[in-house]
Design a protein around this motif. Structure first.
Motif, PDB file in Angstrom:
ATOM      1  N   UNK A  37       8.001  43.440  -8.881  1.00 37.77           N
ATOM      2  CA  UNK A  37       8.076  44.824  -8.386  1.00 37.77           C
ATOM      3  C   UNK A  37       7.924  44.876  -6.871  1.00 37.77           C
ATOM      4  N   UNK A  38       7.189  43.934  -6.279  1.00 37.77           N
ATOM      5  CA  UNK A  38       7.113  43.884  -4.816  1.00 37.77           C
ATOM      6  C   UNK A  38       8.464  43.496  -4.225  1.00 37.77           C
ATOM      7  N   UNK A  39       9.135  42.522  -4.847  1.00 35.78           N
ATOM      8  CA  UNK A  39      10.473  42.138  -4.385  1.00 35.78           C
ATOM      9  C   UNK A  39      11.433  43.310  -4.497  1.00 35.78           C
ATOM     10  N   UNK A  52       7.034  52.343  -3.192  1.00 35.83           N
ATOM     11  CA  UNK A  52       6.348  51.090  -2.904  1.00 35.83           C
ATOM     12  C   UNK A  52       6.053  50.306  -4.182  1.00 35.83           C
ATOM     13  N   UNK A  53       5.355  49.211  -4.020  1.00 36.06           N
ATOM     14  CA  UNK A  53       5.064  48.310  -5.141  1.00 36.06           C
ATOM     15  C   UNK A  53       4.354  49.033  -6.277  1.00 36.06           C
ATOM     16  N   UNK A  54       3.364  49.841  -5.931  1.00 32.52           N
ATOM     17  CA  UNK A  54       2.583  50.522  -6.970  1.00 32.52           C
ATOM     18  C   UNK A  54       3.450  51.496  -7.775  1.00 32.52           C
ATOM     19  N   UNK A  55       4.385  52.154  -7.108  1.00 38.46           N
ATOM     20  CA  UNK A  55       5.284  53.077  -7.810  1.00 38.46           C
ATOM     21  C   UNK A  55       6.112  52.323  -8.853  1.00 38.46           C
ATOM     22  N   UNK A  56       6.666  51.192  -8.449  1.00 35.13           N
ATOM     23  CA  UNK A  56       7.488  50.416  -9.371  1.00 35.13           C
ATOM     24  C   UNK A  56       6.643  49.771 -10.475  1.00 35.13           C
ATOM     25  N   UNK A  57       5.427  49.362 -10.131  1.00 36.39           N
ATOM     26  CA  UNK A  57       4.536  48.785 -11.141  1.00 36.39           C
ATOM     27  C   UNK A  57       4.208  49.813 -12.218  1.00 36.39           C
ATOM     28  N   UNK A  58       3.936  51.045 -11.788  1.00 35.31           N
ATOM     29  CA  UNK A  58       3.643  52.111 -12.754  1.00 35.31           C
ATOM     30  C   UNK A  58       4.862  52.408 -13.612  1.00 35.31           C
ATOM     31  N   UNK A  59       6.036  52.442 -12.984  1.00 35.83           N
ATOM     32  CA  UNK A  59       7.258  52.708 -13.734  1.00 35.83           C
ATOM     33  C   UNK A  59       7.571  51.627 -14.757  1.00 35.83           C
ATOM     34  N   UNK A  60       7.193  50.394 -14.428  1.00 34.53           N
ATOM     35  CA  UNK A  60       7.448  49.277 -15.340  1.00 34.53           C
ATOM     36  C   UNK A  60       6.392  49.140 -16.425  1.00 34.53           C
ATOM     37  N   UNK A  61       5.330  49.922 -16.303  1.00 30.93           N
ATOM     38  CA  UNK A  61       4.269  49.837 -17.301  1.00 30.93           C
ATOM     39  C   UNK A  61       3.332  48.665 -17.095  1.00 30.93           C
ATOM     40  N   UNK A  62       3.249  48.172 -15.852  1.00 34.09           N
ATOM     41  CA  UNK A  62       2.324  47.071 -15.553  1.00 34.09           C
ATOM     42  C   UNK A  62       0.927  47.654 -15.392  1.00 34.09           C
ATOM     43  N   UNK A  63      -0.005  47.135 -16.150  1.00 33.42           N
ATOM     44  CA  UNK A  63      -1.370  47.632 -16.123  1.00 33.42           C
ATOM     45  C   UNK A  63      -2.327  46.507 -15.772  1.00 33.42           C
ATOM     46  N   UNK A  64      -3.217  46.783 -14.795  1.00 41.33           N
ATOM     47  CA  UNK A  64      -4.258  45.822 -14.408  1.00 41.33           C
ATOM     48  C   UNK A  64      -3.666  44.459 -14.040  1.00 41.33           C
ATOM     49  N   UNK A  65      -2.478  44.478 -13.457  1.00 40.90           N
ATOM     50  CA  UNK A  65      -1.874  43.239 -12.997  1.00 40.90           C
ATOM     51  C   UNK A  65      -1.159  42.435 -14.055  1.00 40.90           C
ATOM     52  N   UNK A  66      -1.174  42.880 -15.311  1.00 48.30           N
ATOM     53  CA  UNK A  66      -0.516  42.132 -16.380  1.00 48.30           C
ATOM     54  C   UNK A  66       0.902  42.645 -16.589  1.00 48.30           C
TER      55      UNK A  66
END
Length: 202
Positions: A37-39, A52-66
């Motif tokens: 997601x950072x890439x 940013x990275x956090x927006x894409x991480x949330x959209x992808x359903x990444x929780x607590x770094x997993x």
């Protein structure tokens, strides 16, 4: 078109023969498994999408770094659509296709096999090349290929933001820190270690 001209204007040719996309940000992923997601955030910022990275991480359903059960592919498609782009993928790295993408101003995202030994090689060569532009990476002979993490190694995402055709090198940046910008790798190594590549386009 207007957007196409703006994106292509970000590409420059250096004295070394490098073709590089200027202005690519580096979004550090920290110690989290956020390279994918950072890439994406780095590549999409080049296309004008200010998430940013956090927006894409949330959209992808990444929780607590997993990244378990996350939806990375769907987020890549959605991000491209939001930026007014389409994005295609393939199970291998295609240098000609990457050159065309970069010439148009679009970074290429690659998922590849990574290990610490090769990362050290790329880091130290980047420093050596900055001091001596005539420096050369080792030839991709059989002995050199044995050092590439083709099957073993971590899964990792990098952003290709440049290339040098004469030197047969790709120029890539990592979502770790500013110091991880514009590293260099032989095309043959990228072809051997990449297992998924994304090519944005208008």
């Amino acid at each position: 078109s207007g957007p196409a001209r703006v994106l292509a204007a970000n590409v420059r040719t250096a004295a070394t023969g490098d073709r590089i996309i200027d202005g690519l940000p580096v979004f550090p992923q920290g110690d989290r498994a956020y390279c994918g997601v950072s890439a994406l955030a780095m590549a999409m910022r080049a296309a004008g999408l200010t998430l940013d990275t956090e927006d894409f991480a949330a959209g992808a359903g990444i929780r607590y770094g997993s990244t378990a059960k996350s939806h990375i592919r769907e987020v890549y498609t959605a991000a491209a659509r939001e930026a007014g782009l389409s994005i295609s993928s393939g199970p291998r790295f295609e240098f000609t296709r990457a050159q065309q993408s970069i010439d148009a101003g679009f970074p290429v995202i690659v998922f590849r096999r990574w290990d610490q030994q090769r990362d050290y090689v790329h880091t130290t060569f980047t420093q050596r090349f900055a001091a001596d532009p005539t420096a050369q990476l080792p030839r991709p002979d059989a002995a050199e290929q044995k050092t590439w993490p083709i099957r073993e190694g971590f899964m990792h995402a990098s952003v290709i933001n440049g290339y040098n055709s004469a030197r047969r090198e790709v120029i890539f940046s990592e979502s770790w820190a500013e110091a991880a910008r514009n590293r260099r790798m032989r095309v043959e190594e990228m072809e051997a270690t990449c297992y998924l590549a994304y090519y944005p386009r208008l």
